[in-house]
Design an enzyme around this catalytic site. Structure first.
Site, PDB file in Angstrom:
ATOM      1  N   ARG A 104      -6.190  -4.224   6.058  1.00  0.00           N
ATOM      2  CA  ARG A 104      -5.587  -5.034   5.161  1.00  0.00           C
ATOM      3  C   ARG A 104      -5.007  -6.169   5.935  1.00  0.00           C
ATOM      4  NH1 ARG A 104       0.037  -3.953   2.310  1.00  0.00           N
ATOM      5  NH2 ARG A 104      -0.220  -5.128   0.452  1.00  0.00           N
ATOM      6  N   HIS A 142      -5.079 -10.129   4.627  1.00  0.00           N
ATOM      7  CA  HIS A 142      -3.869 -11.210   4.288  1.00  0.00           C
ATOM      8  C   HIS A 142      -3.813 -12.038   5.139  1.00  0.00           C
ATOM      9  CE1 HIS A 142      -1.113  -8.051   1.416  1.00  0.00           C
ATOM     10  NE2 HIS A 142      -2.543  -7.900   1.349  1.00  0.00           N
ATOM     11  N   ASN A 160       3.606  -8.815   1.516  1.00  0.00           N
ATOM     12  CA  ASN A 160       3.565  -8.516   2.947  1.00  0.00           C
ATOM     13  C   ASN A 160       4.797  -7.598   3.140  1.00  0.00           C
ATOM     14  OD1 ASN A 160       1.328  -9.791   3.541  1.00  0.00           O
ATOM     15  ND2 ASN A 160       2.261 -11.566   4.179  1.00  0.00           N
ATOM     16  N   HIS A 166     -10.093  -0.304  -0.583  1.00  0.00           N
ATOM     17  CA  HIS A 166      -9.226   0.649  -0.889  1.00  0.00           C
ATOM     18  C   HIS A 166      -9.793   2.067  -0.972  1.00  0.00           C
ATOM     19  CE1 HIS A 166      -6.523  -2.719  -3.232  1.00  0.00           C
ATOM     20  NE2 HIS A 166      -6.631  -2.623  -2.047  1.00  0.00           N
TER      21      HIS A 166
HETATM   22  C1  HEM Z   1      -8.549  -7.722  -5.032  1.00  0.00           C
HETATM   23  C2  HEM Z   1      -7.143  -7.944  -4.613  1.00  0.00           C
HETATM   24  C3  HEM Z   1      -6.290  -6.973  -3.889  1.00  0.00           C
HETATM   25  C4  HEM Z   1      -5.083  -6.482  -4.343  1.00  0.00           C
HETATM   26  C5  HEM Z   1      -4.394  -6.761  -5.723  1.00  0.00           C
HETATM   27  C6  HEM Z   1      -4.621  -5.705  -3.279  1.00  0.00           C
HETATM   28  C7  HEM Z   1      -3.398  -4.910  -3.429  1.00  0.00           C
HETATM   29  C8  HEM Z   1      -2.940  -3.968  -2.633  1.00  0.00           C
HETATM   30  C9  HEM Z   1      -1.820  -3.117  -2.636  1.00  0.00           C
HETATM   31  C10 HEM Z   1      -0.819  -3.490  -3.871  1.00  0.00           C
HETATM   32  C11 HEM Z   1      -1.704  -2.329  -1.908  1.00  0.00           C
HETATM   33  C12 HEM Z   1      -0.642  -1.501  -1.441  1.00  0.00           C
HETATM   34  C13 HEM Z   1       0.502  -2.054  -0.702  1.00  0.00           C
HETATM   35  C14 HEM Z   1       1.840  -1.390  -0.642  1.00  0.00           C
HETATM   36  O1  HEM Z   1       2.135  -0.638  -1.658  1.00  0.00           O
HETATM   37  O2  HEM Z   1       2.624  -1.423   0.171  1.00  0.00           O
HETATM   38  C15 HEM Z   1      -2.923  -2.548  -0.998  1.00  0.00           C
HETATM   39  C16 HEM Z   1      -3.262  -1.713   0.113  1.00  0.00           C
HETATM   40  C17 HEM Z   1      -4.383  -1.978   0.699  1.00  0.00           C
HETATM   41  N1  HEM Z   1      -5.457  -2.999   0.511  1.00  0.00           N
HETATM   42 FE1  HEM Z   1      -5.567  -4.084  -0.763  1.00  0.00          FE
HETATM   43  N2  HEM Z   1      -5.578  -5.443  -2.369  1.00  0.00           N
HETATM   44  C18 HEM Z   1      -6.592  -6.149  -2.726  1.00  0.00           C
HETATM   45  C19 HEM Z   1      -7.977  -6.419  -1.873  1.00  0.00           C
HETATM   46  C20 HEM Z   1      -7.713  -5.933  -0.864  1.00  0.00           C
HETATM   47  C21 HEM Z   1      -8.959  -6.211   0.106  1.00  0.00           C
HETATM   48  C22 HEM Z   1      -9.854  -7.510  -0.198  1.00  0.00           C
HETATM   49  C23 HEM Z   1      -8.846  -5.294   1.182  1.00  0.00           C
HETATM   50  C24 HEM Z   1      -9.636  -5.339   2.417  1.00  0.00           C
HETATM   51  C25 HEM Z   1     -11.055  -5.926   2.560  1.00  0.00           C
HETATM   52  C26 HEM Z   1      -7.722  -4.452   1.134  1.00  0.00           C
HETATM   53  C27 HEM Z   1      -7.582  -3.331   1.847  1.00  0.00           C
HETATM   54  C28 HEM Z   1      -6.156  -2.692   1.539  1.00  0.00           C
HETATM   55  C29 HEM Z   1      -6.122  -1.479   2.407  1.00  0.00           C
HETATM   56  C30 HEM Z   1      -6.866  -0.844   3.592  1.00  0.00           C
HETATM   57  C31 HEM Z   1      -4.908  -0.961   1.997  1.00  0.00           C
HETATM   58  C32 HEM Z   1      -4.084   0.328   2.465  1.00  0.00           C
HETATM   59  C33 HEM Z   1      -2.961  -0.401   3.692  1.00  0.00           C
HETATM   60  C34 HEM Z   1      -2.252   0.792   4.288  1.00  0.00           C
HETATM   61  O3  HEM Z   1      -2.366   1.910   4.080  1.00  0.00           O
HETATM   62  O4  HEM Z   1      -1.309   0.387   5.321  1.00  0.00           O
HETATM   63  N3  HEM Z   1      -7.251  -4.893  -0.249  1.00  0.00           N
HETATM   64  N4  HEM Z   1      -3.512  -3.508  -1.474  1.00  0.00           N
END
Ligand code: HEM
Length: 334
Positions: free
Chosen positions: A68, A72, A100, A199
């Protein structure tokens, strides 16, 4: 040459292509190429991998966090390690941006990698390349695909709080906003769906999806696309009032540390966690819905396209020589 055999000509051609390979990469638009550190820091990728491995062994979630972080970073001024800069009394970076703050993690792991690389080859490997390679290694360690990472990114001498707030999609974005924000970064709907497949690993806090449990559109009702059993589970974890919205739950409830197609299968059964996950499938007649359906049952195609889309995302407007710098410490400019 006129008397040369076809075999000799073929070999000459192949040798010329090999010599041209880095040059070709230079002129293909990004300026990045895989063997960038072959001479200056031949063990760079090995060192990065060993530290990511240790970190993920200690905490499986770290793989998700590093993946992630790369996303970002790349969506704000390109993949230039701008996300890593700490705020100071006269500098505001991206760490306090809405997407972030209290959410992006893994900065210590990047620090450890940087320290090891500075020992092995001082002033050579950029923080931006560290983040990009660490993201790839994280996917591999979680059971996902591997790919060759084009290298040679340099580190920014600035950051953009505003860019982080504007460019990174919020978890309640509309289908149109998701498409637009990806398009602005040169990524199409296939990239959107496949990269959202990231995800398949990691966690989210209640605060990122609570709106859909209680009041999706302001009518006091939950999102009708959520599976009823799953809704119950989520409302128990995240009550409407009176608790800490920092509780976390897996983005992929079936296999949260395994990189696989369950993310897409979950969307098909109303078990996507974020609004932005489920709308990829629930938006009737959309290309994204068809893609979700396809990738849910085509694991190899998902893996192949994920690798391609990650390279595409990793190549978003990189800083290349003579722009930028190689930071000594990823948290501050030299
Ligand atoms: C399409 C639009 C996207 C949105 C709206 C989005 C939004 C989010 C949100 C809200 C979270 C949880 C954050 C939290 O509550 O602390 C998250 C986690 C995550 N996102 Fe996304 N995301 C998107 C695209 C992506 C992309 C493109 C990737 C990587 C290729 C990605 C990888 C991840 C990963 C791996 C997590 C888990 C992180 C952790 O456990 O520390 N996301 N995302």
């Amino acid at each position: 040459m006129e008397n040369s055999s076809p075999l000799v000509l073929m070999l000459l051609g192949a040798a010329l292509m090999l010599c041209l390979h880095p040059l070709q990469a230079q002129i293909d638009g990004t300026g990045l190429f895989h063997d960038y550190y072959a001479k200056s820091c031949p063990k760079a990728e090995e060192i990065i991998k060993s530290i990511v491995e240790k970190a993920v062994k200690k905490e499986a979630r770290m793989a998700a966090s590093l993946l992630r972080m790369h996303f970002h970073d790349c969506f704000v001024k390109g993949c230039d390690a701008s996300i890593l800069l700490d705020d100071t009394s006269n500098f505001t970076g991206e760490k306090t941006a809405n997407p972030n703050r209290n959410s992006v993690r893994g900065f210590d792991v990047v620090d450890n990698i940087k320290a090891a690389l500075e020992k092995a080859c001082p002033g050579v490997v950029s923080c931006a390349d560290i983040v990009t390679v660490a993201a790839r290694d994280s996917v591999v360690l979680s059971g996902g695909p591997s790919w060759i990472v084009p290298l040679g990114r340099r580190d920014s001498r600035g950051a953009s709080l505003q860019g982080a707030n504007q460019n990174i999609p919020a978890p309640n974005s509309t289908h149109q906003t998701l498409e637009t924000k990806f398009k602005l970064k040169g990524l199409d709907v296939v990239d959107l769906v496949v990269l959202s497949g990231g995800h398949t690993i990691g966690l989210s806090r209640c605060t990122s999806f609570k709106q859909r449990l209680y009041n999706l559109t302001g009518n006091g009702k939950p999102d009708p696309t959520v599976d009823q059993g799953y809704l119950k589970q989520l409302t128990t974890l995240c009550p409407q009032t009176g608790t800490d919205d920092n509780q976390t739950t897996p983005l992929d409830l079936v296999s949260p540390t395994k990189f696989d197609t369950h993310y897409f299968k979950n969307l098909e059964s109303g078990k996507g966690l974020l609004i932005t996950d489920e709308i990829l499938y629930s938006t009737k007649g959309s290309k994204t819905a068809a893609l979700v359906k396809f990738y849910a049952s085509h694991s190899q195609a998902f893996f192949q396209q994920f690798a391609k889309s990650m390279i595409k995302m990793g190549n978003i407007t990189p800083l290349i020589k003579p722009s930028g710098e190689i930071r000594k410490n990823c948290r501050k400019m030299n």
